[in-house]
Write an enzyme that holds these catalytic residues in place. Structure first.
Site, short mmCIF file in Angstrom:
data_model
loop_
_atom_site.label_atom_id
_atom_site.label_comp_id
_atom_site.label_asym_id
_atom_site.label_seq_id
_atom_site.Cartn_x
_atom_site.Cartn_y
_atom_site.Cartn_z
N GLU A 105 0.83 -1.21 0.00
CA GLU A 105 0.00 0.00 0.00
C GLU A 105 0.87 1.26 0.00
O GLU A 105 0.55 2.25 -0.66
CB GLU A 105 -0.94 -0.03 1.21
N GLU A 125 -4.01 -9.43 4.03
CA GLU A 125 -4.79 -9.12 5.23
C GLU A 125 -5.98 -10.06 5.44
O GLU A 125 -6.39 -10.31 6.58
CB GLU A 125 -5.29 -7.67 5.16
#
Length: 694
Positions: A105, A125
């Site tokens: 990210e 995640e």
């Protein structure tokens, strides 16, 4: 310092340096923002490169800060990405080795990205029951396309950087030194005027986005029905497709905060940390020297011994496989080859790899051939007299410093160690069947097991890709000691009014991979029978249902005899309810004078799961297991406990130990209630409002 700042030929180089994987802890996040500000104020700097020291660009969040105030202390990852994205000077992410989770990210927030071949790219995640919380669901689809991004996010699986080379994720693939290439590229883009590109400004292109998202939703409903995170990942991606980046980002944040609170996410995070904690032994520091394991000996070429040998040749270690008879040896080697060839048919192995692994296997009938082994594991019949013969012989032939391991599942390891002149070298290595498949390895620590032996075996477990959990010495260790109480309750419920199919169905609906009676038929009912016979001699006061003995007396040992608690058709494994067995159970209740009653599925689940919990608490009280998460890892990796419930001890915490203790006392007041006196730890924690995993 978690971040290093340097200027190289007019380019600011910000290097993340937070071993082992440059986790984005608070000091790292702060260092990145300060580095961006420092570059902004330096007129000699035209661009910025962000890279990672050591063996990763960044593996994402710093797990040492989980559940601490630092995890959410400013600058958060959102703030860091905003600073990177908003930099007036172009920022280039130089990616190597690993860019996962928050690390990816962060890279997506840079204006440009240069990648080294072989880097693992992922947003994992979902494996923690959450979704990417810093724009991953919004930026990745804009960088690699809807289909690729959705598949990556929903699966959490890593993709090699080369496979993404043709997408907008990477502006350049490094051909030489990554940092040299990234600095050269930064100089080029730093000399250009105009606004720098931002992933957020791109659109998500797909010829039929709505149709593909619905297809993905249908697929996830089938394969991940018990986990909410994959569904929310799709929702967040869809929000970005339909409503644009800003609204998609806001919705992603809502989903992230909601998922963090779910019991499923709590369970997955518990398992994640539990697996790492299992390898840490309080009195065996990580600096403990380990012994060299270059050659392995395995005694017994049956299903268990052959599976154990496969683990080591898979890891590239030569194995000497010992049997006492030629036909048994040949049969064992043939089975190993057959197992490898099955993997070839599935595309998991090449023929060349099979031959490489088989070449590492040395079959023998001579104990003397074990003389050079650094680790010798016996996998012979589960009877103390047999183990004594084997260990006395090993003691004669094994070289000094060799580790002598027993695969015993229930027997006294201290007694086994006493058969040798070197009890400090003896340890338990209890593999689970099939040993080449199952992840769990119970490492049994004897009274005299040396610390370096324990440290070595834990390291070996990692090498052969097992989840190792340390147990003290007791009958059955952690897993089998607990499962005995679970099966004991299942048998009592047969006496009281249930039938095998109902009990199995109820616990499988709860999430177990297999109910107690299907499990027993698969393993062989004669195994439990042998244990009960030993119990009748050693603990005559212990109350057992005798219905399982009746089954075994009738020769119904399970799948291997074509009938156990269920009937089986020849060549098939489908469990078919047996009228003969059901009639036998009803007749047994009548002989006992028990009026059969209707037992609810809720009661079945409570009695089975809470019997595990109570015995697990006793194991903690006695110091057989050092922590509750170790018990949960045993059950998640070896006994089919549902992952999304986190293991028996975490599940008890989820229910609340106050409620668990009340249920135990309720069952203690009923017939067959002698097993239900709550363990000391259950009572104490319940009175304090605490849990096993608090």
């Amino acid at each position: 310092m978690a971040v290093d700042y340097a200027v190289r030929d007019g380019i600011a180089v910000i290097t993340l340096d937070n071993p082992p994987v440059n986790g984005l802890g608070h000091s790292t996040r702060l260092g990145i923002v300060e580095g961006i500000e420092r570059a902004r104020g330096d007129a000699s700097v035209s661009a910025v490169v962000i890279t990672g020291a050591g063996r990763a660009f960044s593996g994402g969040a710093d797990i040492t800060e989980f559940n601490t105030p630092k995890a959410t202390q400013e600058p958060t990852l959102h703030t860091v990405i905003k600073a990177v994205e908003g930099s007036a000077k172009p920022v280039v992410a130089a990616i190597h080795s690993v860019a996962m989770g928050g690390g990816l990210e962060l890279a997506l927030g840079a204006h440009f990205r240069v990648a080294a071949p072989g880097a693992q790219i992922a947003l994992p995640e979902v494996k923690l029951g959450i979704l990417p919380g810093a724009g991953g669901t919004q930026r990745l689809p804009r960088a690699v396309g809807l289909e690729t991004a959705l598949n990556m996010i929903v699966s959490g699986a890593p993709v090699l950087s080369e496979k993404l080379a043709g997408t907008a994720l990477f502006d350049r693939m490094a051909e030489g030194d990554l940092l040299d290439d990234a600095v050269a590229f930064a100089k080029q883009v730093g000399a250009q005027d105009g606004p720098h590109p931002k992933v957020r400004d791109s659109t998500i292109k797909h010829p039929n986005a709505e149709g593909f998202i619905q297809f993905a939703r249908n697929s996830v409903a089938t394969i991940a029905k018990d986990f909410p995170a994959p569904h929310k990942c799709i929702d967040a991606i869809e929000a970005g497709v339909k409503n644009g980046f800003e609204r998609g980002l806001a919705f992603e944040r809502e989903c992230f905060l909601a998922l963090v609170q779910t019991p499923e996410s709590r369970a997955l995070r518990h398992a994640f940390f539990g697996e790492r904690a299992a390898g840490k032994i309080a009195d065996v520091p990580s600096s403990t020297p380990v012994r060299t394991i270059a050659r392995v000996g395995v005694i017994g070429a049956g299903m268990m011994g052959g599976g154990i040998a496969m683990n080591f040749v898979n890891a590239g270690l030569p194995v000497t496989l010992l049997e006492t008879k030629q036909d048994a040896l040949e049969r064992g080697v043939a089975t190993i080859r057959k197992n490898f060839e099955a993997q070839v048919k599935k595309g998991k192995l090449t023929t060349e790899k099979v031959e490489e692994r088989m070449a590492l296997l040395k079959p023998t009938l001579a104990y003397d051939d074990l003389a050079e082994a650094d680790l010798i594991i016996e996998a012979v019949f589960e009877e103390l007299g047999v183990k004594e013969q084997v260990f006395r012989k090993i003691d004669e032939v094994a070289k000094p410093g060799a580790i002598l391991a027993s695969n015993t599942s229930t027997l006294d390891l201290n007694a086994i160690a006493a058969f040798t002149k070197r009890p400090e070298d003896v340890v338990g290595m209890h593999f689970f069947s099939p040993a080449n498949v199952m992840k769990l390895l119970e490492v049994v620590r004897g009274e005299k097991t040396a610390k370096d032996v324990l440290a070595t075996v834990m390291q070996v477990a990692k090498k052969i890709k097992k989840t190792a959990v340390v147990s003290g010495v007791c009958d059955g260790f952690i897993g089998n000691r607990m499962i005995e109480q679970y099966v004991r309750q299942a048998l009592f419920m047969l006496d009281e009014g249930a039938l095998p199919a109902q009990i199995d169905r109820a616990i499988e609906k709860f999430g177990f991979a297999m109910g107690p009676f299907r499990m027993s038929d698969l393993a062989g009912n004669d195994i439990g029978w042998a244990i009960r016979k030993r119990r009748y001699q050693e603990q005559p006061e212990l109350h057992y249902s005798r219905i399982a003995d009746r089954l075994c007396e009738a020769g119904r040992f399970g799948q291997k005899t074509g009938g156990g608690w269920y009937d089986y058709k020849a060549g098939e494994r489908n469990a078919l309810p047996s009228k003969l067995v059901d009639d036998m159970i009803v007749a047994h209740s009548k002989e006992l004078g028990v009026e059969r009653r209707k037992i609810s599925d809720d009661e079945i689940v409570e009695r089975l799961v809470f019997s595990l919990v109570n015995e697990g608490a006793k194991i903690l009280d006695e110091g057989i297991a050092s922590k509750a998460s170790d018990i949960d890892m045993v059950y998640l990796t070896g006994y089919g406990f549902p992952l999304y419930r986190g293991g028996p001890m975490l599940y008890a915490d989820t229910v609340g130990l106050y409620n668990v203790e009340r249920a135990m006392r309720k069952y203690a007041a009923r017939p067959n209630g002698d097993a239900w006196a709550p363990a000391r730890r259950v009572t104490e924690l319940a009175s304090q409002g605490k849990g096993f995993t608090s």
